[in-house]
Design an enzyme around this catalytic site. Structure first.
Site, mmCIF file in Angstrom:
data_model
loop_
_atom_site.group_PDB
_atom_site.id
_atom_site.type_symbol
_atom_site.label_atom_id
_atom_site.label_comp_id
_atom_site.label_asym_id
_atom_site.label_seq_id
_atom_site.Cartn_x
_atom_site.Cartn_y
_atom_site.Cartn_z
ATOM 1 N N PHE A 106 40.677 12.619 9.952
ATOM 2 C CA PHE A 106 41.190 13.958 10.255
ATOM 3 C C PHE A 106 42.442 13.918 11.125
ATOM 4 O O PHE A 106 43.258 14.839 11.106
ATOM 5 C CB PHE A 106 40.101 14.798 10.940
ATOM 6 N N LYS A 107 42.612 12.844 11.870
ATOM 7 C CA LYS A 107 43.734 12.780 12.805
ATOM 8 C C LYS A 107 45.077 12.583 12.097
ATOM 9 O O LYS A 107 46.129 12.676 12.730
ATOM 10 C CB LYS A 107 43.485 11.691 13.839
ATOM 11 N N ASP A 108 45.049 12.350 10.793
ATOM 12 C CA ASP A 108 46.304 12.264 10.043
ATOM 13 C C ASP A 108 47.094 13.571 10.141
ATOM 14 O O ASP A 108 48.325 13.559 10.175
ATOM 15 C CB ASP A 108 46.032 11.954 8.562
#
Length: 432
Positions: A106-108
């Site tokens: 998700f941190k992309d």
């Protein structure tokens, strides 16, 4: 738009300083001075809009005083280059899949937004911008790959030795170029403390241009609100209230969800689900907030004993603890329960990673206690990133996506580092 410090509302700066500095000089986190509310008709129309169109509207509302329309479109287009689908795994329970980006986590979203915005805002192109990042797993890989090859930027990643999955580690220790990995003798909280100490060291900051790409930076934090709008817009129309369950470690992700809610998104309830690093769930059940040493678990990206974004979460409720506790319910789970969660959902044809499993368990427990909800839990990483845990839980081999398998071929390159600040400061000074 001005941004104030959570430690001093009177300390306010512009967008550029908030993003490039990352942390306020008084150790506070930056927050927007006001939160724009989107019109109801716009939120209703989002079901007909693309992910990027939703992004233009949300980011435009927050940043249009500081960025041109063209810059906002460039920023959103760069950030949202992949989908974030919702998948129904059982009746009224949906998974928001946030693992379709370059590093399958998700941190992309936040990392790509942050790297693009920083490159737009840096005024002195002759000076190297050094991005300091503490990671318990996915932040390091997302930020490293988001900034890889960006001219004028050097990324220094601090990670706890032996406490990051091998695949996560390979995603940021094998890249080279402008990415340096420091393997710290300690836990994640030690890494996070070193980064904060560096930002507060006047001598260092006079010599070097330092910033952070952890979720303490608004450029990492704010864009995470986008996928809450998108997920909500893709849910089937229903008269039931909607709850979002967020596997939580540093509490930036759930804070971004609350930001979306305060911008007008009609989320009725949030569920903060953690592993046995349960500082915030205990607080939400009425205990005082009390940091604790982090405990290693199978959901290692949430092994945080002193969540950095908690002051930001409190600030969203203007310091009103009762409102926070009403709107956010806390649950925590042991490794054994996490594994049982992975096993429980497998017969439904869905494979969870350990963090998604914690979110799923929290959602199920909340819905059992509060009937009449449709629930969305965040599946924050591809299960292949935690292959050992998932394969042991399911008793079967996982087929890794090609992008993940490719990382395993790289050669690990790290610099060993103690957890004392003097050693870290000496390393940074040697870069100048």
């Amino acid at each position: 738009m001005k941004y104030y410090s959570t430690n001093n509302h009177k300390h306010q700066v512009g967008l550029s300083e908030a993003v490039i500095k990352g942390l306020a000089p008084d150790n506070g986190l930056y927050m927007p001075e006001r939160i724009p509310v989107l019109p109801n008709d716009l939120i209703e129309k989002m079901s007909e809009m693309s992910f990027r169109e939703i992004g233009y509207a949300v980011i435009g509302a927050l940043f249009s005083e500081d960025l041109t329309e063209k810059q906002i479109h460039e920023l959103v287009n760069h950030t949202l280059s992949f989908d974030a689908p919702i998948v129904e795994v059982e009746e009224d329970v949906y998974s928001l899949e946030l693992f379709h980006g370059p590093t399958l986590a998700f941190k992309d979203v936040g990392a790509r937004f942050c790297s693009k915005l920083m490159s737009m805002l840096v005024e002195d192109k002759s000076k190297t911008l050094r991005v300091l990042v503490a990671t318990s797993g996915d932040t390091g890989s997302a930020v490293a790959n988001g900034f890889l090859g960006v001219p004028g930027v050097e990324v220094i990643i601090l990670f706890p030795k032996g406490k990051v999955s091998k695949l996560q580690e390979k995603q940021f220790t094998t890249l080279g170029q402008n990415i340096t990995a420091l393997e710290v003798e300690g836990v994640f909280d030690d890494c996070q403390t070193l980064v904060k100490q560096a930002f507060l060291d006047r001598e260092l900051n006079e010599k070097l241009m330092l910033t952070s790409a952890n979720s303490i930076n608004i450029a990492r934090w704010i864009p995470q609100s986008l996928y809450y709008f998108y997920a909500f817009s893709r849910l089937p129309k229903t008269s039931k209230k909607v709850a979002f369950a967020v596997p939580s470690g540093n509490f930036g992700n759930i804070g971004a969800g609350v930001l979306a809610q305060q911008m007008g998104l009609p989320i009725a309830q949030f569920v903060a689900a953690t592993n046995v690093n349960k500082v915030v769930p205990e607080y939400l059940h009425g205990s005082p907030f009390k940091a604790m040493p982090s405990i290693p678990t199978v959901s290692n990206s949430m092994d945080v004993g002193n969540p950095s974004n908690f002051p930001r979460l409190l600030a969203l409720y203007e310091g009103d603890e009762n409102r926070l506790r009403e709107n956010v319910k806390g649950y925590f789970y042991t490794d054994e329960q996490t594994v049982e969660g992975i096993q429980a959902i497998q017969p439904k044809g869905y494979i969870l990673d350990p963090h998604g499993a914690v979110g799923y368990l929290g959602l199920k427990d909340f819905m059992a206690e509060n009937p009449g909800y449709v629930g969305v839990f965040l599946e924050t990483a591809h299960p292949g990133k935690f292959r050992d845990v998932v394969e042991e839980a399911l008793g079967e081999k996982l087929v890794l996506p090609e992008r993940l398998a490719a990382f395993l071929q790289g050669e690990k390159q790290v610099i060993p580092m103690g957890k004392g600040f003097d050693e870290f400061k000496g390393f940074l000074e040697g870069l100048d």
